[in-house]
Write a protein that holds these residues in place. Structure first.
Motif, mmCIF file in Angstrom:
data_model
loop_
_atom_site.group_PDB
_atom_site.id
_atom_site.type_symbol
_atom_site.label_atom_id
_atom_site.label_comp_id
_atom_site.label_asym_id
_atom_site.label_seq_id
_atom_site.Cartn_x
_atom_site.Cartn_y
_atom_site.Cartn_z
ATOM 1 N N ILE A 178 -14.320 -21.789 -23.597
ATOM 2 C CA ILE A 178 -13.178 -21.957 -22.551
ATOM 3 C C ILE A 178 -11.843 -22.294 -23.000
ATOM 4 O O ILE A 178 -10.561 -21.614 -22.908
ATOM 5 C CB ILE A 178 -13.578 -22.970 -21.361
ATOM 6 C CG1 ILE A 178 -14.634 -22.377 -20.741
ATOM 7 C CG2 ILE A 178 -12.300 -22.978 -20.577
ATOM 8 C CD1 ILE A 178 -15.427 -23.446 -19.795
ATOM 9 N N GLU A 179 -11.654 -23.020 -24.019
ATOM 10 C CA GLU A 179 -10.483 -23.408 -24.546
ATOM 11 C C GLU A 179 -9.702 -22.428 -25.432
ATOM 12 O O GLU A 179 -8.771 -21.989 -25.224
ATOM 13 C CB GLU A 179 -10.665 -24.462 -25.686
ATOM 14 C CG GLU A 179 -10.982 -25.844 -25.104
ATOM 15 C CD GLU A 179 -9.689 -26.437 -24.539
ATOM 16 O OE1 GLU A 179 -8.440 -26.258 -24.703
ATOM 17 O OE2 GLU A 179 -9.874 -27.407 -23.455
ATOM 18 N N ARG A 180 -10.602 -21.491 -26.079
ATOM 19 C CA ARG A 180 -10.413 -20.262 -26.864
ATOM 20 C C ARG A 180 -9.749 -19.176 -25.923
ATOM 21 O O ARG A 180 -8.933 -18.533 -26.414
ATOM 22 C CB ARG A 180 -11.487 -19.662 -27.702
ATOM 23 C CG ARG A 180 -11.335 -20.221 -29.135
ATOM 24 C CD ARG A 180 -12.612 -19.249 -30.104
ATOM 25 N NE ARG A 180 -13.643 -18.935 -29.601
ATOM 26 C CZ ARG A 180 -14.537 -19.996 -29.571
ATOM 27 N NH1 ARG A 180 -14.823 -21.271 -29.887
ATOM 28 N NH2 ARG A 180 -15.895 -19.427 -28.947
ATOM 29 N N TYR A 198 -6.947 -19.548 -21.164
ATOM 30 C CA TYR A 198 -6.540 -19.400 -19.755
ATOM 31 C C TYR A 198 -7.029 -20.452 -18.985
ATOM 32 O O TYR A 198 -7.923 -20.740 -18.453
ATOM 33 C CB TYR A 198 -7.188 -18.306 -19.334
ATOM 34 C CG TYR A 198 -6.886 -17.660 -17.881
ATOM 35 C CD1 TYR A 198 -5.887 -17.017 -17.536
ATOM 36 C CD2 TYR A 198 -7.794 -17.942 -16.718
ATOM 37 C CE1 TYR A 198 -5.587 -16.359 -16.326
ATOM 38 C CE2 TYR A 198 -7.485 -17.534 -15.514
ATOM 39 C CZ TYR A 198 -6.409 -16.930 -15.211
ATOM 40 O OH TYR A 198 -6.141 -16.229 -13.987
ATOM 41 N N TYR A 199 -5.685 -21.254 -18.716
ATOM 42 C CA TYR A 199 -5.999 -22.667 -17.915
ATOM 43 C C TYR A 199 -7.283 -23.231 -18.093
ATOM 44 O O TYR A 199 -8.171 -23.585 -17.220
ATOM 45 C CB TYR A 199 -5.948 -22.126 -16.357
ATOM 46 C CG TYR A 199 -4.515 -21.416 -16.030
ATOM 47 C CD1 TYR A 199 -3.283 -22.070 -16.305
ATOM 48 C CD2 TYR A 199 -4.710 -20.303 -15.160
ATOM 49 C CE1 TYR A 199 -2.175 -21.105 -15.956
ATOM 50 C CE2 TYR A 199 -3.568 -19.618 -14.755
ATOM 51 C CZ TYR A 199 -2.399 -20.093 -15.243
ATOM 52 O OH TYR A 199 -1.175 -19.337 -14.868
ATOM 53 N N PRO A 200 -7.501 -23.734 -19.255
ATOM 54 C CA PRO A 200 -8.847 -24.323 -19.838
ATOM 55 C C PRO A 200 -9.210 -25.431 -19.141
ATOM 56 O O PRO A 200 -10.340 -25.767 -18.753
ATOM 57 C CB PRO A 200 -8.701 -24.527 -21.105
ATOM 58 C CG PRO A 200 -7.227 -24.471 -21.640
ATOM 59 C CD PRO A 200 -6.557 -23.545 -20.394
ATOM 60 N N ALA A 201 -8.379 -26.457 -18.742
ATOM 61 C CA ALA A 201 -8.507 -27.729 -18.039
ATOM 62 C C ALA A 201 -9.025 -27.271 -16.465
ATOM 63 O O ALA A 201 -10.156 -27.863 -16.208
ATOM 64 C CB ALA A 201 -7.456 -28.500 -17.675
ATOM 65 N N ARG A 209 -3.809 -12.130 -15.322
ATOM 66 C CA ARG A 209 -5.015 -12.700 -16.044
ATOM 67 C C ARG A 209 -6.155 -13.105 -15.276
ATOM 68 O O ARG A 209 -5.938 -13.461 -14.212
ATOM 69 C CB ARG A 209 -4.608 -13.745 -17.057
ATOM 70 C CG ARG A 209 -3.602 -13.287 -18.046
ATOM 71 C CD ARG A 209 -3.311 -14.353 -18.982
ATOM 72 N NE ARG A 209 -2.673 -15.464 -18.177
ATOM 73 C CZ ARG A 209 -2.696 -16.916 -18.694
ATOM 74 N NH1 ARG A 209 -2.865 -17.064 -19.928
ATOM 75 N NH2 ARG A 209 -2.046 -17.568 -17.850
ATOM 76 N N HIS A 210 -7.478 -12.881 -15.635
ATOM 77 C CA HIS A 210 -8.598 -13.414 -15.176
ATOM 78 C C HIS A 210 -9.683 -13.661 -15.838
ATOM 79 O O HIS A 210 -9.710 -13.003 -17.080
ATOM 80 C CB HIS A 210 -9.251 -12.062 -14.129
ATOM 81 C CG HIS A 210 -10.359 -12.075 -13.623
ATOM 82 N ND1 HIS A 210 -10.740 -12.786 -12.301
ATOM 83 C CD2 HIS A 210 -11.716 -12.090 -14.237
ATOM 84 C CE1 HIS A 210 -11.892 -12.924 -12.191
ATOM 85 N NE2 HIS A 210 -12.434 -12.565 -13.016
ATOM 86 N N VAL A 211 -10.339 -14.849 -15.726
ATOM 87 C CA VAL A 211 -11.560 -15.067 -16.615
ATOM 88 C C VAL A 211 -12.663 -15.302 -15.823
ATOM 89 O O VAL A 211 -12.785 -15.966 -14.723
ATOM 90 C CB VAL A 211 -11.197 -16.514 -17.269
ATOM 91 C CG1 VAL A 211 -10.957 -17.996 -16.666
ATOM 92 C CG2 VAL A 211 -12.216 -16.901 -18.620
ATOM 93 N N THR A 212 -13.655 -14.821 -16.407
ATOM 94 C CA THR A 212 -15.062 -15.074 -15.649
ATOM 95 C C THR A 212 -15.878 -15.972 -16.647
ATOM 96 O O THR A 212 -15.924 -15.532 -17.966
ATOM 97 C CB THR A 212 -15.872 -13.781 -15.579
ATOM 98 O OG1 THR A 212 -15.013 -12.981 -14.624
ATOM 99 C CG2 THR A 212 -17.203 -13.857 -15.150
#
Length: 195
Positions: free
Chosen positions: A15-17, A20-23, A56-59
């Protein structure tokens, strides 16, 4: 999340890598996972171009002993509802027994010289659990080319809750490996329930 496992630490690092808004992403995933141990995970960050904007989008997909968890986070430009850009994050928790299909499509270059174990060029992972279905209909017909009768419709319904594409060129070989590993873990978990 279970704080001591290597898998949990790997998920947090992934998630950190993603950058994308890791917190925000980690907090949403942690809340959904609760105290369960993580068996497998996949983090996929996707950038798309929409007119003059970059989005951007993260799944994040997580497998525990009892559940399949999906987290999506999207960023939005300022609009009539918000004068500043914002992000929306959501999670869904699905009991493993509800998973009806795990489909893995692999694209390989030069299939005539394929060697087992070679990484595919891309992988599409489609998971169905009955929340969303796609219905394809078309007029039914008989074998008589001169028939003008109404034969109704024919079609199919396909579970299509989540479809995720990763490629070696766009996401890197490690993400493709992780997608295959997650798909195998999820397939094994659902097969264990069927026994």
């Amino acid at each position: 999340m279970a704080k001591t496992s290597t898998t949990t630490q790997g998920l947090r690092a992934a998630i950190e890598r993603s950058g994308y808004y890791p917190a925000l992403v980690a907090e949403a995933v942690e809340a959904a996972v609760g105290g369960e141990a993580i068996k497998s995970y996949l983090v996929h960050q996707e950038t798309t171009f929409d007119a003059n904007e970059v989005r951007r989008h993260v799944t994040v997909l997580v497998l525990t002993a009892n559940r399949f968890i999906v987290s999506h986070t999207d960023e939005q430009a300022a609009d009539s509802t918000s004068p500043t850009p914002y992000a929306t994050t959501s999670t869904e928790s699905v009991k493993l027994g509800r998973i009806s299909s795990v489909v893995v499509s692999r694209v390989v270059a030069n299939p005539e010289s394929y060697t087992p174990g070679t990484l595919p060029r891309e992988v599409v992972l489609t998971i169905g659990w009955g929340a969303v279905s796609r219905i394809d209909l078309e007029p039914a017909a008989c074998g008589d080319p001169n028939c003008e009768a109404d034969h109704g419709y024919t079609g199919s319904s396909t579970a299509d809750d989540l479809s995720l594409r990763v490629s070696e060129a766009g996401d890197g070989p490690e993400t493709v490996r992780q997608a295959l590993a997650f798909a195998q873990s999820l397939s094994e978990a659902t097969a264990d329930l069927a026994r």
